[in-house]
Enzyme design. Structure first.
Site: not given
Length: 325
Positions: A102, A124, A165, A198, A208, A212, A216, A219, A223, A235
């Site tokens: 955890r 993330k 990016e 960022k 998000e 935030r 994206n 993206h 993706h 990517h």
């Protein structure tokens, strides 16, 4: 963002010592094993787990293998997992650390431009499962050390991958747009500016739920392109293609000057066109985790430094995809 450090690998011992970990395990891949693992282990000791290089190994099976090895090593919640590598390694390390017992201590040492400006920043984590990053968590690392010297071994294609990016940040923030127009290349100042931008956005909206989402930009298309290519298209290159699509959507909805994005991508040597049919990209977009109730959601630029997160009609998206095919 607390724990974001700009410096060199020589700072690792003091950073790790502050955490007083029970054990240190470095997760890296076969490429970084040859390039930087020896240096890092010389600095902080510990043990290493080496996974194969490549996006195709960012999956649950890899995480299961690492979990098994951590159990065998006696890794505990007071142990430190250090992810040494690009986005695949940092995403995996974060996912593994966040789920093992955890949650254990986590440090990231991103070694690619893409990871230093984006993937390793913001907490993330994830693995690919029937799509890009479909299984994952939000989990902040105890530190992210951005050591510019690790970029010295980066092959040209990986520099391009990261610049995709960087181009995204240039559309999102006018200061970065000005920097890259003057010096379209990889500098410590540019890396720092992107990472700090960022980190600031993430601080305002960690889960998000709102702001935030602007990160994206490009993206939703990217993706879909990555999946359709079986991840043969990297990517950052897919993000560049997605930026061009988003620019065209912005042109149709807000009169955005898409030529600004095309000029930027050309200066970096990034692609401005994608290789797929509009219909097949749209089908993949509907499965994207950012979609709202199955409808297409885009980050749409109105101007440099001003974007909107909104549902966009399928016909507008298809038109933009056809214009950039």
């Amino acid at each position: 963002m607390e724990g974001l450090i700009f410096g060199s690998l020589e700072e690792l011992p003091s950073v790790v010592e502050k955490l007083r970990p029970h054990r240190v395990v470095i997760l890296t891949n076969t490429t970084l094993e040859r390039l930087w693992l020896g240096k890092v282990m010389e600095l902080v000791g510990g043990e290493a787990i080496v996974i194969p290089d490549g996006e195709e190994h960012k999956r649950l099976e890899t995480a299961v293998n690492v979990w098994n090895m951590l159990v065998d090593m006696g890794f505990t919640r007071r142990s430190l997992l250090v992810g040494l590598g690009g986005g695949v390694v940092t995403d995996l390390a974060g996912f593994i650390a966040s789920t093992y017992m955890r949650g254990t201590m986590l440090g990231l040492v991103p070694t690619t431009l893409l990871a230093q400006v984006d993937a390793a920043i913001g907490g993330k984590t994830g693995v690919n499962f029937r799509g890009k990053n479909m299984i994952g968590t939000f989990y902040l690392p105890d530190f992210v050390l951005i050591a510019h010297e690790t970029l010295s071994t980066l092959p040209g294609e990986e520099v391009l991958n990261g610049l995709g990016e960087v181009a995204k940040y240039a559309v999102l923030k006018g200061k970065i747009y000005g920097m890259v127009r003057k010096f379209p290349g990889m500098t410590p100042e540019l890396v720092r500016e992107c990472a700090l931008f960022k980190a600031k956005v993430v601080e305002e909206d960690f889960m998000e739920a709102g702001k935030r989402r602007i990160l994206n930009l490009g993206h939703t298309t990217a993706h879909a392109i990555e999946k359709l290519s079986d991840y043969r298209i990297k990517h950052g290159l897919a993000v560049a293609m997605g930026l061009m699509v988003a620019a065209k959507v912005g042109e149709h909805l807000y009169g955005f000057d898409a030529g600004k994005v095309e000029e930027l991508l050309n200066a970096f040597g990034l692609p401005t066109r994608h290789p797929f049919e509009a219909g097949e990209i749209v089908r993949e977009m509907r499965l994207d985790k950012k979609a709202w109730r199955g409808r297409l959601v885009f980050v749409v630029p109105e101007d440099i430094g001003k974007v909107h997160v909104e549902e966009v009609g399928e016909e507008v998206v298809k038109r933009a995809l056809e214009e950039t095919a």
